[in-house]
Design a protein around this motif. Structure first.
Motif, PDB file in Angstrom:
ATOM      1  N   LYS A 169      64.780 -54.781  47.910  1.00 30.79           N
ATOM      2  CA  LYS A 169      64.669 -53.389  47.493  1.00 30.79           C
ATOM      3  C   LYS A 169      65.373 -52.455  48.474  1.00 30.79           C
ATOM      4  CE  LYS A 169      61.360 -49.627  46.820  1.00 30.79           C
ATOM      5  NZ  LYS A 169      60.064 -49.111  47.285  1.00 30.79           N
ATOM      6  N   SER A 170      66.094 -51.500  47.930  1.00 29.24           N
ATOM      7  CA  SER A 170      66.573 -50.378  48.741  1.00 29.24           C
ATOM      8  C   SER A 170      65.461 -49.348  48.796  1.00 29.24           C
ATOM      9  CB  SER A 170      67.822 -49.745  48.140  1.00 29.24           C
ATOM     10  OG  SER A 170      68.027 -48.448  48.682  1.00 29.24           O
ATOM     11  N   GLU A 171      64.891 -49.162  49.997  1.00 29.63           N
ATOM     12  CA  GLU A 171      63.827 -48.176  50.147  1.00 29.63           C
ATOM     13  C   GLU A 171      64.385 -46.753  50.076  1.00 29.63           C
ATOM     14  OE1 GLU A 171      60.172 -49.910  51.983  1.00 29.63           O
ATOM     15  OE2 GLU A 171      60.936 -49.900  49.926  1.00 29.63           O
ATOM     16  N   THR A 172      65.678 -46.636  50.353  1.00 27.99           N
ATOM     17  CA  THR A 172      66.283 -45.307  50.404  1.00 27.99           C
ATOM     18  C   THR A 172      66.480 -44.734  49.004  1.00 27.99           C
ATOM     19  OG1 THR A 172      67.409 -45.915  52.458  1.00 27.99           O
ATOM     20  CG2 THR A 172      68.282 -44.016  51.238  1.00 27.99           C
ATOM     21  N   TYR A 173      66.915 -45.599  48.086  1.00 26.43           N
ATOM     22  CA  TYR A 173      67.208 -45.117  46.739  1.00 26.43           C
ATOM     23  C   TYR A 173      66.372 -45.802  45.664  1.00 26.43           C
ATOM     24  CZ  TYR A 173      71.130 -42.579  48.690  1.00 26.43           C
ATOM     25  OH  TYR A 173      71.900 -41.703  49.415  1.00 26.43           O
ATOM     26  N   TYR A 174      65.364 -46.507  46.091  1.00 28.28           N
ATOM     27  CA  TYR A 174      64.393 -47.117  45.158  1.00 28.28           C
ATOM     28  C   TYR A 174      65.105 -47.988  44.119  1.00 28.28           C
ATOM     29  CZ  TYR A 174      59.663 -47.408  43.326  1.00 28.28           C
ATOM     30  OH  TYR A 174      58.413 -47.843  42.969  1.00 28.28           O
ATOM     31  N   ILE A 175      65.883 -48.932  44.612  1.00 26.07           N
ATOM     32  CA  ILE A 175      66.593 -49.874  43.737  1.00 26.07           C
ATOM     33  C   ILE A 175      66.028 -51.263  43.989  1.00 26.07           C
ATOM     34  CG2 ILE A 175      68.842 -50.849  43.109  1.00 26.07           C
ATOM     35  CD1 ILE A 175      70.067 -48.308  44.438  1.00 26.07           C
ATOM     36  N   TRP A 176      65.677 -51.961  42.927  1.00 26.30           N
ATOM     37  CA  TRP A 176      65.105 -53.306  43.016  1.00 26.30           C
ATOM     38  C   TRP A 176      66.083 -54.352  42.502  1.00 26.30           C
ATOM     39  CZ3 TRP A 176      60.312 -54.427  45.077  1.00 26.30           C
ATOM     40  CH2 TRP A 176      59.417 -53.367  45.230  1.00 26.30           C
ATOM     41  N   GLY A 177      66.020 -55.540  43.094  1.00 22.04           N
ATOM     42  CA  GLY A 177      66.684 -56.690  42.522  1.00 22.04           C
ATOM     43  C   GLY A 177      65.753 -57.372  41.530  1.00 22.04           C
ATOM     44  N   PRO A 178      66.253 -58.355  40.774  1.00 19.16           N
ATOM     45  CA  PRO A 178      65.443 -59.028  39.752  1.00 19.16           C
ATOM     46  C   PRO A 178      64.464 -60.039  40.324  1.00 19.16           C
ATOM     47  CG  PRO A 178      67.631 -59.952  39.785  1.00 19.16           C
ATOM     48  CD  PRO A 178      67.666 -58.788  40.723  1.00 19.16           C
ATOM     49  N   GLY A 179      64.672 -60.456  41.577  1.00 22.94           N
ATOM     50  CA  GLY A 179      63.759 -61.397  42.204  1.00 22.94           C
ATOM     51  C   GLY A 179      64.265 -62.824  42.203  1.00 22.94           C
ATOM     52  N   THR A 180      63.732 -63.604  43.154  1.00 23.07           N
ATOM     53  CA  THR A 180      64.033 -65.032  43.234  1.00 23.07           C
ATOM     54  C   THR A 180      62.739 -65.770  43.557  1.00 23.07           C
ATOM     55  OG1 THR A 180      65.475 -66.701  44.258  1.00 23.07           O
ATOM     56  CG2 THR A 180      64.676 -64.958  45.697  1.00 23.07           C
ATOM     57  N   GLN A 181      62.534 -66.894  42.887  1.00 25.88           N
ATOM     58  CA  GLN A 181      61.282 -67.623  43.023  1.00 25.88           C
ATOM     59  C   GLN A 181      61.314 -68.517  44.265  1.00 25.88           C
ATOM     60  OE1 GLN A 181      58.362 -67.735  40.922  1.00 25.88           O
ATOM     61  NE2 GLN A 181      57.573 -68.890  42.682  1.00 25.88           N
ATOM     62  N   VAL A 182      60.242 -68.441  45.054  1.00 25.79           N
ATOM     63  CA  VAL A 182      60.037 -69.343  46.180  1.00 25.79           C
ATOM     64  C   VAL A 182      58.735 -70.098  45.932  1.00 25.79           C
ATOM     65  CG1 VAL A 182      59.532 -69.497  48.650  1.00 25.79           C
ATOM     66  CG2 VAL A 182      61.303 -67.926  47.829  1.00 25.79           C
ATOM     67  N   THR A 183      58.825 -71.423  45.933  1.00 28.61           N
ATOM     68  CA  THR A 183      57.651 -72.249  45.729  1.00 28.61           C
ATOM     69  C   THR A 183      57.505 -73.200  46.912  1.00 28.61           C
ATOM     70  OG1 THR A 183      57.934 -72.157  43.326  1.00 28.61           O
ATOM     71  CG2 THR A 183      56.500 -73.890  44.206  1.00 28.61           C
ATOM     72  N   VAL A 184      56.339 -73.147  47.553  1.00 30.43           N
ATOM     73  CA  VAL A 184      56.066 -74.008  48.700  1.00 30.43           C
ATOM     74  C   VAL A 184      54.989 -74.994  48.284  1.00 30.43           C
ATOM     75  CG1 VAL A 184      55.458 -74.118  51.141  1.00 30.43           C
ATOM     76  CG2 VAL A 184      56.604 -72.080  50.218  1.00 30.43           C
ATOM     77  N   SER A 185      55.382 -76.256  48.165  1.00 29.54           N
ATOM     78  CA  SER A 185      54.451 -77.262  47.656  1.00 29.54           C
ATOM     79  C   SER A 185      54.916 -78.649  48.073  1.00 29.54           C
ATOM     80  CB  SER A 185      54.383 -77.189  46.130  1.00 29.54           C
ATOM     81  OG  SER A 185      53.588 -78.234  45.608  1.00 29.54           O
ATOM     82  N   SER A 186      53.945 -79.520  48.294  1.00 33.08           N
ATOM     83  CA  SER A 186      54.273 -80.914  48.599  1.00 33.08           C
ATOM     84  C   SER A 186      54.278 -81.749  47.331  1.00 33.08           C
ATOM     85  CB  SER A 186      53.280 -81.473  49.614  1.00 33.08           C
ATOM     86  OG  SER A 186      51.957 -81.326  49.143  1.00 33.08           O
TER      87      SER A 186
END
Length: 113
Positions: free
Chosen positions: A96-113
């Motif tokens: 996110k750009s905190e300056t202009y309030y712009i978000w990306g779509p996101g990326t999934q992080v999964t931590v699992s054995s």
């Protein structure tokens, strides 16, 4: 078109590492305060890390000492280095750009054995 796009997410075992990247188009990130947020299943989105234009950083308590936010103005990119990952780090991570309030779509992080 102004756009932020995250990359680098995936599946990793506990104790492993990932490096997320946020690439910008249409804007120069060097003049933005940038941040990484995450939303875990069933939880509200929370701030993970923030970096100002001067390079000052702050982190959510649970990631201090494990995560590092950095910026590469020459490549117009912001990174989140994540080490010693834990199952509770599983979430969608957003840039996110905190300056202009712009978000990306996101990326999934999964931590699992």
């Amino acid at each position: 078109q102004v756009q932020l796009v995250e990359s680098g997410g995936g599946l990793v075992q506990p104790g492993g590492s990932l490096r997320l990247s946020c690439a910008a188009s249409g804007i120069f990130l060097g003049i933005h305060t940038m941040a990484w947020y995450r939303r875990a299943p069933g939880k509200e989105r929370e701030l993970v890390a923030r970096i100002t234009t001067a390079g000052m950083t702050n982190y959510e308590d649970s990631v201090k000492g494990r995560f590092t936010i950095s910026r590469d103005n020459a490549k117009n990119t912001v990174h989140l280095e994540m080490n010693n990952l834990k199952p509770e780090d599983t979430a969608i991570y957003y840039c996110k750009s905190e300056t202009y309030y712009i978000w990306g779509p996101g990326t999934q992080v999964t931590v699992s054995s």
